[in-house]
Design a protein around this motif. Structure first.
Motif, PDB file in Angstrom:
ATOM      1  N   ASP A  96       0.823  -1.216   0.000  1.00  0.00           N
ATOM      2  CA  ASP A  96       0.000   0.000   0.000  1.00  0.00           C
ATOM      3  C   ASP A  96       0.852   1.259   0.000  1.00  0.00           C
ATOM      4  N   ALA A  97       2.016   1.186   0.627  1.00  0.00           N
ATOM      5  CA  ALA A  97       2.890   2.354   0.674  1.00  0.00           C
ATOM      6  C   ALA A  97       3.459   2.699  -0.697  1.00  0.00           C
ATOM      7  N   ARG A 103      -1.511   4.742  -0.410  1.00  0.00           N
ATOM      8  CA  ARG A 103      -0.462   5.100   0.548  1.00  0.00           C
ATOM      9  C   ARG A 103      -0.960   6.029   1.655  1.00  0.00           C
ATOM     10  N   SER A 104      -2.155   6.642   1.473  1.00  0.00           N
ATOM     11  CA  SER A 104      -2.707   7.505   2.524  1.00  0.00           C
ATOM     12  C   SER A 104      -3.537   6.733   3.547  1.00  0.00           C
ATOM     13  N   ARG A 105      -3.641   5.403   3.413  1.00  0.00           N
ATOM     14  CA  ARG A 105      -4.377   4.605   4.397  1.00  0.00           C
ATOM     15  C   ARG A 105      -3.698   4.668   5.760  1.00  0.00           C
ATOM     16  N   PRO A 106      -4.431   4.385   6.833  1.00  0.00           N
ATOM     17  CA  PRO A 106      -3.893   4.626   8.177  1.00  0.00           C
ATOM     18  C   PRO A 106      -2.577   3.927   8.496  1.00  0.00           C
ATOM     19  N   GLY A 110       1.091   5.924   8.758  1.00  0.00           N
ATOM     20  CA  GLY A 110       1.526   6.059  10.147  1.00  0.00           C
ATOM     21  C   GLY A 110       0.475   6.559  11.117  1.00  0.00           C
ATOM     22  N   GLN A 111      -0.787   6.680  10.681  1.00  0.00           N
ATOM     23  CA  GLN A 111      -1.837   7.132  11.592  1.00  0.00           C
ATOM     24  C   GLN A 111      -2.183   6.077  12.643  1.00  0.00           C
ATOM     25  N   VAL A 112      -1.951   4.808  12.318  1.00  0.00           N
ATOM     26  CA  VAL A 112      -2.213   3.699  13.235  1.00  0.00           C
ATOM     27  C   VAL A 112      -0.976   2.812  13.258  1.00  0.00           C
ATOM     28  N   THR A 113      -0.595   2.324  14.436  1.00  0.00           N
ATOM     29  CA  THR A 113       0.547   1.427  14.554  1.00  0.00           C
ATOM     30  C   THR A 113       0.129  -0.001  14.217  1.00  0.00           C
TER      31      THR A 113
END
Length: 314
Positions: A96-97, A103-106, A110-113
């Motif tokens: 996804d990155a 790439r904007s997924r959590p 980096g929005q979620v570990t």
């Protein structure tokens, strides 16, 4: 610990979705991880369940338990679609990155570990398990069996050109589960509707996959969209025809009365018309058109669900 500051939207989420507008900022990454900002996946998981409930009412008779089955399936679809998306993003976070659309997924953003995502996966799965336990022994066994399909699906695009088959196997399992929850048994009508749902999934998810063909080719991810290429319209016509024929056969296998058959087959005809409309609108070179058509399959599946429900109640 998540910050209370607003977090950016996921790039392919509908603009102005309820998560971005209404959810508390601290909740948004978790809701986005479950794709709550994109409810189409929940609908596509739920609608086969409602097909199964409608067919069961035609093949047997309406029961009060059907109201709970329909509601439990709706709640379960939210929980298990969220769990499935969380699992998918855990397994695909490196891919996804590398893809512009994801790439904007959590997780990749980096929005979620990773640890937080595993805990969120466990919580959603637990809720789904609680709902499943209310649906009877046969449905419980079927629900547990479906976990193998859910676990395999994210890896399918790494070893087969047909990952959409694995998605279809998993997403349409609810036809069998809901039918079994009605009376504790399965029936040829449910199996035929399951096969119809798989063909339908091949139809709509091939359209969806055409958004990512260039990125998928660069990173080595397989899909039916890449496999079919410019022959996609011909393949889609075949999948649509298979879905319609199998669904009509499922209705016939339920042994409806003449009135029930007329109503149910009208729903199948509406489904066929919607798929035909999608084929007329198709432009595989336009990601925006592909996404719009993919989302429109909520209406296609809902036509079937509503007509089957009416047929089962007459």
């Amino acid at each position: 610990m998540q910050s209370d500051a607003p977090t950016p939207s996921v790039s392919d989420a509908p603009s102005g979705n309820w998560v971005d507008r209404l959810a508390p900022p601290a909740w948004r990454p978790w809701l986005r991880l479950s794709r709550a900002d994109r409810p189409i996946g929940t609908w596509l998981l739920l609608l086969p369940c409602w097909w199964g409930t409608g067919l069961a009412m035609i093949a047997d008779r309406p029961r009060w338990v059907d109201l709970w089955v329909a509601l439990a399936c709706a709640l379960g679809a939210v929980a298990m679609r969220g769990a499935g998306c969380t699992w998918n993003d855990l397994t695909d976070r490196d891919y996804d990155a590398m893809v512009a659309r994801t790439r904007s997924r959590p997780l990749p953003s980096g929005q979620v570990t990773v640890r937080g995502a595993w805990l969120w996966l466990a919580a959603q799965t637990a809720l789904g398990a609680v709902l499943l336990l209310t649906l009877g022994g046969t449905a419980i066994v079927l629900g547990i069996a479906s976990l193998a399909l859910v676990a395999i699906y994210p890896f399918a695009k790494r070893f087969t050109w047909w990952p959409q088959v694995f998605l279809g196997l998993a997403f349409n399992w609810g036809v069998l589960l809901a039918f079994a929850a009605h009376g504790g048994t399965l029936h040829p009508a449910a199996v035929l509707a399951y096969a119809a749902g798989i063909a339908w999934t091949l139809f709509y998810d091939t359209i969806y996959a055409h958004q990512d063909t260039e990125d998928d080719a660069l990173i080595g991810v397989k899909s039916t969209a890449r496999l079919f290429g410019t022959d996609t319209p011909r393949w889609l016509l075949g999948f649509a025809a298979a879905a319609v024929v199998l669904l009509a056969t499922a209705v016939a296998a339920a042994r409806p009365s003449p009135v029930e058959a007329l109503i149910a087959m009208a729903g199948v005809a509406g489904f066929a018309a919607h798929l035909w409309w999608q084929l007329g609108q198709l432009d595989t070179g336009s990601p925006a058109t592909c996404l719009r058509l993919f989302r429109s399959n909520r209406d296609a599946g809902l036509i079937v669900a509503l007509f089957l429900a009416v047929a089962g109640l007459v």
